[in-house]
Design a protein around this motif. Sequence first.
Motif, short mmCIF file in Angstrom:
data_model
loop_
_atom_site.label_atom_id
_atom_site.label_comp_id
_atom_site.label_asym_id
_atom_site.label_seq_id
_atom_site.Cartn_x
_atom_site.Cartn_y
_atom_site.Cartn_z
N THR A 1 10.31 -10.36 17.09
CA THR A 1 9.15 -9.50 17.29
C THR A 1 9.16 -8.28 16.40
O THR A 1 8.13 -7.68 16.16
N GLU A 2 10.32 -7.86 15.92
CA GLU A 2 10.41 -6.67 15.09
C GLU A 2 10.08 -6.96 13.62
O GLU A 2 9.91 -6.04 12.84
N ALA A 3 10.01 -8.23 13.25
CA ALA A 3 9.81 -8.58 11.84
C ALA A 3 8.37 -8.26 11.42
O ALA A 3 7.43 -8.46 12.16
N GLN A 4 8.24 -7.77 10.20
CA GLN A 4 6.92 -7.48 9.65
C GLN A 4 6.35 -8.75 9.05
O GLN A 4 7.05 -9.73 8.80
N GLN A 5 5.06 -8.71 8.81
CA GLN A 5 4.38 -9.84 8.18
C GLN A 5 4.90 -9.98 6.76
O GLN A 5 5.14 -8.99 6.06
N SER A 6 5.10 -11.22 6.31
CA SER A 6 5.63 -11.44 4.97
C SER A 6 4.64 -10.96 3.91
O SER A 6 3.44 -10.82 4.17
N VAL A 7 5.13 -10.74 2.72
CA VAL A 7 4.30 -10.26 1.62
C VAL A 7 3.22 -11.31 1.28
O VAL A 7 2.07 -10.96 1.01
N ASN B 1 -7.10 -3.54 -0.09
CA ASN B 1 -5.83 -2.95 -0.50
C ASN B 1 -5.24 -2.01 0.55
O ASN B 1 -4.22 -1.39 0.31
N ASP B 2 -5.91 -1.87 1.68
CA ASP B 2 -5.39 -1.02 2.74
C ASP B 2 -4.14 -1.64 3.34
O ASP B 2 -4.05 -2.86 3.49
N ARG B 3 -3.18 -0.80 3.69
CA ARG B 3 -1.94 -1.30 4.29
C ARG B 3 -2.18 -1.71 5.73
O ARG B 3 -3.13 -1.27 6.35
N PRO B 4 -1.30 -2.55 6.26
CA PRO B 4 -1.44 -2.90 7.67
C PRO B 4 -1.31 -1.66 8.54
O PRO B 4 -0.65 -0.68 8.16
N LYS C 1 -10.03 -10.90 3.28
CA LYS C 1 -10.92 -9.76 3.51
C LYS C 1 -11.82 -9.52 2.31
O LYS C 1 -13.03 -9.30 2.45
N TYR C 2 -11.24 -9.54 1.11
CA TYR C 2 -11.99 -9.29 -0.11
C TYR C 2 -13.08 -10.35 -0.29
O TYR C 2 -14.23 -10.03 -0.58
N MET C 3 -12.71 -11.61 -0.12
CA MET C 3 -13.67 -12.70 -0.31
C MET C 3 -14.77 -12.64 0.75
O MET C 3 -15.93 -12.94 0.44
N ASP D 1 1.88 -13.50 3.35
CA ASP D 1 0.85 -13.49 4.40
C ASP D 1 -0.05 -12.26 4.28
O ASP D 1 -1.26 -12.34 4.51
N GLN D 2 0.53 -11.12 3.93
CA GLN D 2 -0.27 -9.92 3.73
C GLN D 2 -1.25 -10.12 2.57
O GLN D 2 -2.41 -9.72 2.64
N HIS D 3 -0.77 -10.75 1.49
CA HIS D 3 -1.63 -11.00 0.33
C HIS D 3 -2.76 -11.94 0.70
O HIS D 3 -3.93 -11.72 0.32
N LYS D 4 -2.46 -13.00 1.44
CA LYS D 4 -3.50 -13.95 1.85
C LYS D 4 -4.54 -13.26 2.73
O LYS D 4 -5.74 -13.51 2.58
#
Length: 122
Positions: free
Chosen positions: A23-29, A86-89, A39-41, A31-34
């Motif tokens: 549960t402490e793990a962040q979303q992978s790079v 480009n906003d951060r989580p 969002k952009y599309m 997955d964040q890019h996808k």
Amino acid sequence: MTRTQGFSGPAESGSARNPALITEAQQSVEDQHKARVRKYMFIMSFRIPALVLAAVSYSMWTNPWIAMAIVGVSIPLPWMAVLIANDRPPRTRSEVSRYDGRHVESTQIEARAHRVIDASED
């Protein structure tokens, strides 16, 4: 057949299909890019239909103001899409805040008293 024990406990028949949840793990790079690309599309998918709608509205009503209003609304879409994508989580409550609101007094010059030399005294 030997059973191995790892972080998620002893290996059983279904453990390979049910990995341990971290549960402490962040979303992978990746997955964040996808997510950012989606969002952009999504936002940019309104650009072309808005331009088509402007052309259709002009041909139906021959009123350039309605068509220009629709085009005007579609102009900032690329800028907004880039900013939003480009906003951060969002921050979680467990993240450390770097700014705690306290004002730290820092002096540029030493605080001790200095001897003043006055040239007018003889």
